[in-house]
Write a protein that holds these residues in place. Sequence first.
Motif, PDB file in Angstrom:
ATOM      1  N   TYR A  93      22.217  31.296  26.161  1.00 25.90           N
ATOM      2  CA  TYR A  93      23.365  31.490  27.071  1.00 25.90           C
ATOM      3  C   TYR A  93      24.014  30.138  27.380  1.00 25.90           C
ATOM      4  O   TYR A  93      25.240  29.997  27.338  1.00 25.90           O
ATOM      5  N   PHE A  94      23.163  29.151  27.684  1.00 29.10           N
ATOM      6  CA  PHE A  94      23.671  27.820  28.035  1.00 29.10           C
ATOM      7  C   PHE A  94      24.466  27.208  26.869  1.00 29.10           C
ATOM      8  O   PHE A  94      25.550  26.665  27.061  1.00 29.10           O
ATOM      9  N   ILE A  95      23.905  27.327  25.675  1.00 27.55           N
ATOM     10  CA  ILE A  95      24.586  26.772  24.489  1.00 27.55           C
ATOM     11  C   ILE A  95      25.935  27.469  24.279  1.00 27.55           C
ATOM     12  O   ILE A  95      26.963  26.831  24.029  1.00 27.55           O
ATOM     13  N   LEU A  96      25.931  28.795  24.417  1.00 26.40           N
ATOM     14  CA  LEU A  96      27.184  29.556  24.260  1.00 26.40           C
ATOM     15  C   LEU A  96      28.199  29.150  25.322  1.00 26.40           C
ATOM     16  O   LEU A  96      29.410  29.037  25.055  1.00 26.40           O
ATOM     17  N   LEU A  97      27.706  28.899  26.536  1.00 25.25           N
ATOM     18  CA  LEU A  97      28.583  28.495  27.644  1.00 25.25           C
ATOM     19  C   LEU A  97      29.218  27.138  27.341  1.00 25.25           C
ATOM     20  O   LEU A  97      30.435  26.951  27.513  1.00 25.25           O
ATOM     21  N   GLY A 100      31.903  27.331  24.814  1.00 28.53           N
ATOM     22  CA  GLY A 100      33.080  28.088  25.236  1.00 28.53           C
ATOM     23  C   GLY A 100      33.208  29.450  24.589  1.00 28.53           C
ATOM     24  O   GLY A 100      34.311  29.891  24.244  1.00 28.53           O
ATOM     25  N   SER A 101      32.099  30.139  24.410  1.00 28.58           N
ATOM     26  CA  SER A 101      32.138  31.491  23.822  1.00 28.58           C
ATOM     27  C   SER A 101      32.845  32.475  24.751  1.00 28.58           C
ATOM     28  O   SER A 101      33.059  32.194  25.936  1.00 28.58           O
ATOM     29  N   SER A 102      33.140  33.636  24.204  1.00 27.41           N
ATOM     30  CA  SER A 102      33.885  34.631  24.984  1.00 27.41           C
ATOM     31  C   SER A 102      33.024  35.200  26.105  1.00 27.41           C
ATOM     32  O   SER A 102      31.792  35.185  26.040  1.00 27.41           O
ATOM     33  N   ASN A 103      33.709  35.719  27.127  1.00 28.56           N
ATOM     34  CA  ASN A 103      33.007  36.303  28.274  1.00 28.56           C
ATOM     35  C   ASN A 103      32.127  37.482  27.870  1.00 28.56           C
ATOM     36  O   ASN A 103      31.066  37.706  28.441  1.00 28.56           O
ATOM     37  N   GLY A 104      32.610  38.227  26.870  1.00 29.28           N
ATOM     38  CA  GLY A 104      31.844  39.396  26.426  1.00 29.28           C
ATOM     39  C   GLY A 104      30.477  39.002  25.885  1.00 29.28           C
ATOM     40  O   GLY A 104      29.457  39.592  26.254  1.00 29.28           O
ATOM     41  N   ILE A 105      30.467  37.993  25.022  1.00 32.27           N
ATOM     42  CA  ILE A 105      29.193  37.537  24.441  1.00 32.27           C
ATOM     43  C   ILE A 105      28.302  36.946  25.530  1.00 32.27           C
ATOM     44  O   ILE A 105      27.098  37.230  25.605  1.00 32.27           O
ATOM     45  N   LEU A 106      28.904  36.121  26.394  1.00 33.88           N
ATOM     46  CA  LEU A 106      28.121  35.500  27.476  1.00 33.88           C
ATOM     47  C   LEU A 106      27.514  36.563  28.389  1.00 33.88           C
ATOM     48  O   LEU A 106      26.351  36.468  28.787  1.00 33.88           O
TER      49      LEU A 106
END
Lengths: 270, 213
Positions: A93-97, A100-106
């Motif tokens: 989650y942190f890496i995706l955050l 700047g991944s999409s809100n849906g994936i997060l």
Amino acid sequence: MEIQWSLVLFTVVSGAGAWLFASSMIEALAKKDELPTKVESIVAFVLLAVGGCLSVTHLKHVDRILEALNHPTSGIFVEAAMIGVTCALIAIYFILLVRGSSNGILTGVGLAAAVVGVIFTFACGASYMMDARAVWCTPALPAAYGLTAAGLGTAVNLLMKAAQKREAASVSLAGLLALIGSICGLVVSAVFLLGAREVVVALAMPWTVALVIAAVVALACGAVAWKKPELGLALGVVATAGACIAAIAMRVAMWLVGTPLLDFFLMPLD
Amino acid sequence: MPSMARNCIVVNLDRCIGCWSCEVACKLENDVALGERWNKVVQVEPFGEFPHVSTYWLPTMCQQCEESPCTHVCPTGASYRDEQTGMVLVNKEKCIGCKYCMMACPYGVRSWNEEQQVVEKCTLCNHLTAAGEKPACVKNCCGTARYYGDLDDPNSDASKALAAADADAVHKLPDVGNHPLTSYILSSRFGEWRVDDLTQQTSKYVTTEGSVD
């Protein structure tokens, strides 16, 4: 029986991390705040990791820890697997955050981390449901483990939201969550301890009193923060302290009242 | 595949004189350190109304449970039931010293080896029984009160002792779903089986009605 401090602190600290992340996710799903921030993710991860490390301090042969992979149905394996999965999901989650991944994936990854983490806090208590110790062998025990951790995690969430100067609506909801968490923790702890009231009176009365007082302080702070979010920081500090004492006191009381059916050899466990 | 044997000890309390030979023999045979034990004789204190007072000695050790909670909770498989002999054993090389098995044992008959930092317990002297000998506690019992063998073998000493006893004289420790194999023979003319309502006072056990001094 003897208090196993390593195991008390393991479940309190890691439980706080799991519920901190879950509380922050609840706020995001309720649209009162954004998804868990980097700071919240890091704090949740560190609490889970430190808790996990505390759990191994009671082992006498940490060098043989990989042997624990041999018996996947044991409580220790389940706890270790769930804390590992929760940490891994929060790390992802942190890496995706950061990327700047999409809100849906997060939201998907964050939700998975929150669900596994919350189940982990109940599983910690379920490991102690042993027929040999009748007082422990009740569903109220895992409920008390999970929900006192909820009381603490939601209080830490209140503290974090206030410290990050989030909007009033977010801090207010954090106060409400802390109130609900502490009430639930207190109620199920009371159910568990009332089920063993004779032993509790004889062996664990001071800790039971500490549990009630600390939980009431924490829930009162949550209630005030709900209505007066501008006082969130101070209330968050006190609520965290109260919920932490309540969670510790519940676990200490559990150890003190956990007498076996028969104890012929009288072998101390510490 | 052949079914698992049900090896265990049967103790005839009618014959037990409370001499503690079994404890001493066990310690010598298995090199059990001071303060640790795999076998312990506890006294169920005198109870009843004078002149109908009775007491008995209760030798305790691993009860070789068929649904052994110690093996179920062990995270490493160090505690296991041997597939051939059915014995509940500890592989000390795998034990991580978490003591969950000690918590899960309903009778508190597992021991902590302070030097090796691992859990130990009665092995039914499997190094002797594998060679056709009897366990040390059985071999050295002055009153010939202990019997070893497979309960599924009618010719074993344990099976013969149980077959010779009155059905109402055969008792087991309280069963919480673990199904202990060990049986105790205590005839009513020697004493009343009172394990279900014992209160523990250090190493002595009194019935709920209290001890007679």
